[in-house]
Design a protein around this motif. Structure first.
Motif, PDB file in Angstrom:
ATOM      1  N   PHE A  51      15.495 -24.450   7.754  1.00 58.55           N
ATOM      2  CA  PHE A  51      16.505 -25.087   8.748  1.00 58.55           C
ATOM      3  C   PHE A  51      15.756 -25.531  10.112  1.00 58.55           C
ATOM      4  O   PHE A  51      16.206 -26.858  10.474  1.00 58.55           O
ATOM      5  CB  PHE A  51      17.501 -24.285   9.261  1.00 58.55           C
ATOM      6  CG  PHE A  51      18.889 -24.700   9.967  1.00 58.55           C
ATOM      7  CD1 PHE A  51      19.715 -25.572   9.466  1.00 58.55           C
ATOM      8  CD2 PHE A  51      18.847 -24.743  11.295  1.00 58.55           C
ATOM      9  CE1 PHE A  51      20.577 -26.298  10.198  1.00 58.55           C
ATOM     10  CE2 PHE A  51      19.753 -25.234  12.148  1.00 58.55           C
ATOM     11  CZ  PHE A  51      20.678 -26.128  11.651  1.00 58.55           C
ATOM     12  N   ALA A  52      14.937 -25.029  10.780  1.00 62.43           N
ATOM     13  CA  ALA A  52      14.252 -25.257  11.986  1.00 62.43           C
ATOM     14  C   ALA A  52      13.282 -26.445  11.867  1.00 62.43           C
ATOM     15  O   ALA A  52      13.323 -27.424  12.608  1.00 62.43           O
ATOM     16  CB  ALA A  52      13.449 -23.973  12.414  1.00 62.43           C
ATOM     17  N   MET A  53      12.693 -26.491  10.481  1.00 66.80           N
ATOM     18  CA  MET A  53      11.758 -27.639  10.204  1.00 66.80           C
ATOM     19  C   MET A  53      12.843 -28.954  10.087  1.00 66.80           C
ATOM     20  O   MET A  53      12.180 -30.182  10.589  1.00 66.80           O
ATOM     21  CB  MET A  53      11.263 -27.418   8.997  1.00 66.80           C
ATOM     22  CG  MET A  53       9.996 -26.242   9.043  1.00 66.80           C
ATOM     23  SD  MET A  53       8.625 -26.721  10.120  1.00 66.80           S
ATOM     24  CE  MET A  53       8.124 -27.925   9.350  1.00 66.80           C
ATOM     25  N   GLN A  76      14.472 -26.526  16.210  1.00 63.85           N
ATOM     26  CA  GLN A  76      14.415 -25.228  16.622  1.00 63.85           C
ATOM     27  C   GLN A  76      15.394 -24.561  17.413  1.00 63.85           C
ATOM     28  O   GLN A  76      15.763 -25.297  18.378  1.00 63.85           O
ATOM     29  CB  GLN A  76      13.083 -24.889  17.486  1.00 63.85           C
ATOM     30  CG  GLN A  76      12.619 -23.434  17.619  1.00 63.85           C
ATOM     31  CD  GLN A  76      11.233 -23.369  18.120  1.00 63.85           C
ATOM     32  OE1 GLN A  76      10.749 -24.226  18.812  1.00 63.85           O
ATOM     33  NE2 GLN A  76      10.666 -22.059  18.016  1.00 63.85           N
ATOM     34  N   ALA A  77      15.959 -23.496  17.142  1.00 66.93           N
ATOM     35  CA  ALA A  77      17.007 -22.969  18.054  1.00 66.93           C
ATOM     36  C   ALA A  77      16.285 -21.711  18.834  1.00 66.93           C
ATOM     37  O   ALA A  77      15.563 -21.093  18.324  1.00 66.93           O
ATOM     38  CB  ALA A  77      18.023 -22.235  17.164  1.00 66.93           C
ATOM     39  N   THR A  78      16.995 -21.509  19.692  1.00 65.01           N
ATOM     40  CA  THR A  78      16.320 -20.187  20.487  1.00 65.01           C
ATOM     41  C   THR A  78      17.353 -18.926  20.222  1.00 65.01           C
ATOM     42  O   THR A  78      18.583 -18.991  20.275  1.00 65.01           O
ATOM     43  CB  THR A  78      16.195 -20.547  22.184  1.00 65.01           C
ATOM     44  OG1 THR A  78      15.503 -21.615  22.227  1.00 65.01           O
ATOM     45  CG2 THR A  78      15.997 -19.145  22.703  1.00 65.01           C
ATOM     46  N   GLN A 106      24.307 -22.332  13.136  1.00 73.73           N
ATOM     47  CA  GLN A 106      23.788 -23.073  12.078  1.00 73.73           C
ATOM     48  C   GLN A 106      22.596 -22.395  11.682  1.00 73.73           C
ATOM     49  O   GLN A 106      22.256 -22.078  10.397  1.00 73.73           O
ATOM     50  CB  GLN A 106      23.358 -24.418  12.196  1.00 73.73           C
ATOM     51  CG  GLN A 106      24.657 -25.466  12.313  1.00 73.73           C
ATOM     52  CD  GLN A 106      24.918 -25.842  13.955  1.00 73.73           C
ATOM     53  OE1 GLN A 106      24.622 -25.032  14.684  1.00 73.73           O
ATOM     54  NE2 GLN A 106      25.247 -26.975  14.067  1.00 73.73           N
ATOM     55  N   THR A 107      21.551 -21.979  12.604  1.00 69.31           N
ATOM     56  CA  THR A 107      20.480 -21.204  12.085  1.00 69.31           C
ATOM     57  C   THR A 107      20.589 -19.764  11.705  1.00 69.31           C
ATOM     58  O   THR A 107      20.216 -19.365  10.505  1.00 69.31           O
ATOM     59  CB  THR A 107      19.528 -21.062  13.382  1.00 69.31           C
ATOM     60  OG1 THR A 107      19.151 -22.238  14.143  1.00 69.31           O
ATOM     61  CG2 THR A 107      18.284 -20.267  13.165  1.00 69.31           C
TER      62      THR A 107
END
Length: 337
Positions: A36-38, A42-44, A4-5
Motif C-alpha cells: 500500500f505504501a508503494m 507512506q503513512a506514519t 487505509q494502511t
C-alpha cells in the motif's frame, strides 16, 4: 492514510492466515502495508499506537517465562559465542562481496552488511555521508524478507516446532490482575524507551513481564483479540518503511540485497545447526536467535511461532549492544580500506 494502511496490513495478515502461512498476522501485515505504501504513499504510524503494540507484545513475550525457565540460562553463553561468530562472518563476508563485486564504497558496504539496528545504521549512514538509499534498501529488504520467509523456512526444517502454536490464547488470570501487571511492565518499557534503547518499549516491557512471571508472582496473559491487532500494528510499522523508497532505488539494490539475504540466512542456518548439535535447544529457536534481522521483528516472530522470545530477544539485544559499541571504531578503519 493511516486507516487505509492499517486496513491493508489487516488484509495482508488475514490473507496469510487463510493461506496457512506461519506467523501470518505480522508477516502478512508487513507485506500488505508495504504494498500500500508503494502504491499510495507512506503513512506514519503514530508513536502512541506503536508503543501500545510493543507493550502488549513485550508483555506477552514475558508470559513464556516461568521459574523453571531460568534453569536453562547455563546454556546461553555458548550460544552467544556461536552468535558472535556468525555475525562477524556475515558482516565481513557481505562487506567483501559488496566492495569487490559491486564496487560500493567502504562505508556504504560496511553499513549495509550489519544485521539489525535499522535506525542506528541509518543515522550512521547519514552522518558518515554513505549512500543512504542503498543502505536503507538493504536493511529494509532484509527485515521484510526475513519476517516473511523465516516462518516458512522454520516450517520446512522443523515442522512440529514451527506449527506448535500461534502465540495466541485467552486470559489465564483475573482481569484486574492482568491490567495491573501489564501497566507495571509497560511503565518499565516506556522508561527504558526514554534512555534511547532500540525497541526500548518492547524490551523494557518484556523485562518487566519476565521479572513478574519468572518470580512466580503472576500467570496473567493477554487474549488473542488484543494480540492480533498488535501484530498487525507492528507489521504495518515495519512495512511502511518501504513507502519512501523509489522503484529505481529498490531495483538497483535488489540484486545485491538478494545475494546478501541468501548468504546471511545460510550462515544463520549453519550456526543453528551447530548450536542444535551442541545445546539442548530446538533448531527453530536458534535459527530465529541467529537470523540477521531486527531485534523487535525476530522477538515478535518468536512469540507468533510459540518459541521462546526471551532467548531470541537476549541474543538480539546483545548483538545490538556490542555492535553499537564496536561499529564506530570499525567504521573508522573501514574508511581507510
Amino acid at each position: 492514510m493511516l486507516l487505509q494502511t492499517l486496513v491493508a496490513a489487516a488484509i495482508g495478515g488475514w490473507t496469510f492466515a487463510h493461506l496457512g502461512i506461519p506467523a501470518p498476522w505480522i508477516s502478512g501485515a508487513m507485506i500488505g502495508a508495504a504494498a500500500f505504501a508503494m502504491v499510495r504513499g507512506q503513512a506514519t504510524i503514530p508513536t502512541p499506537l506503536r508503543s501500545a503494540c510493543f507493550v502488549a507484545l513485550g508483555f506477552t513475550m514475558g508470559t513464556k517465562v516461568s521459574p523453571e525457565t531460568f534453569g536453562s540460562l547455563a546454556l546461553w553463553p555458548l550460544s552467544l559465542l556461536i552468535l558472535a561468530a556468525s555475525v562477524a562472518t556475515t558482516i565481513l563476508a557481505l562487506r567483501f562481496y559488496l566492495r569487490r563485486v559491486h564496487g560500493w564504497d567502504p562505508i556504504t558496504a560496511s553499513l549495509s552488511a550489519v544485521p539489525g539496528a535499522f535506525s542506528y545504521i541509518l543515522l550512521m549512514a547519514i552522518q558518515l555521508q554513505a549512500d543512504v538509499p542503498r543502505v536503507a534498501v538493504m536493511q529494509v529488504t532484509r527485515m521484510v524478507v526475513l519476517a516473511t520467509i523465516l516462518p516458512s523456512l522454520i516450517t520446512y526444517f522443523e515442522p512440529a516446532s514451527a506449527v506448535a502454536g500461534d502465540g495466541l490464547g485467552g486470559l489465564t488470570a483475573g482481569v484486574f490482575e492482568t491490567i495491573i501487571v501489564v501497566l507495571i511492565s509497560g511503565a518499565l518499557g516506556l522508561l527504558v524507551e526514554r534512555f534511547g534503547l532500540t525497541a526500548g518499549t518492547l524490551v523494557g516491557t518484556m523485562i518487566g513481564s519476565v521479572s513478574l512471571h519468572g518470580a512466580g508472582l503472576t500467570t496473567a496473559t493477554l487474549p488473542g483479540f488484543i494480540l492480533v491487532p498488535c501484530f498487525i500494528g507492528v507489521g504495518a510499522f515495519i512495512g511502511v518503511r518501504l513507502g519512501g523508497l523509489s522503484l529505481r532505488e529498490i531495483l538497483r539494490t535488489l540484486g545485491p540485497s538478494s545475494v546478501a539475504m541468501i548468504f546471511g540466512v545460510t550462515i544463520a542456518v549453519l550456526a543453528a545447526i551447530v548450536g542444535a548439535s551442541l545445546l539442548d535447544l530446538p533448531f527453530a529457536l536458534l535459527l530465529l536467535a541467529y537470523a540477521p534481522g531486527g531485534l523487535d521483528v525476530m522477538a515478535v516472530l518468536a512469540l507468533s511461532l510459540d518459541l521462546d522470545p526471551t532467548f531470541v530477544t537476549a541474543h538480539g539485544l546483545l548483538r545490538f549492544v556490542v555492535l553499537s559499541l564496536l561499529l564506530p571504531l570499525w567504521l573508522r578503519r573501514a574508511q581507510q580500506t
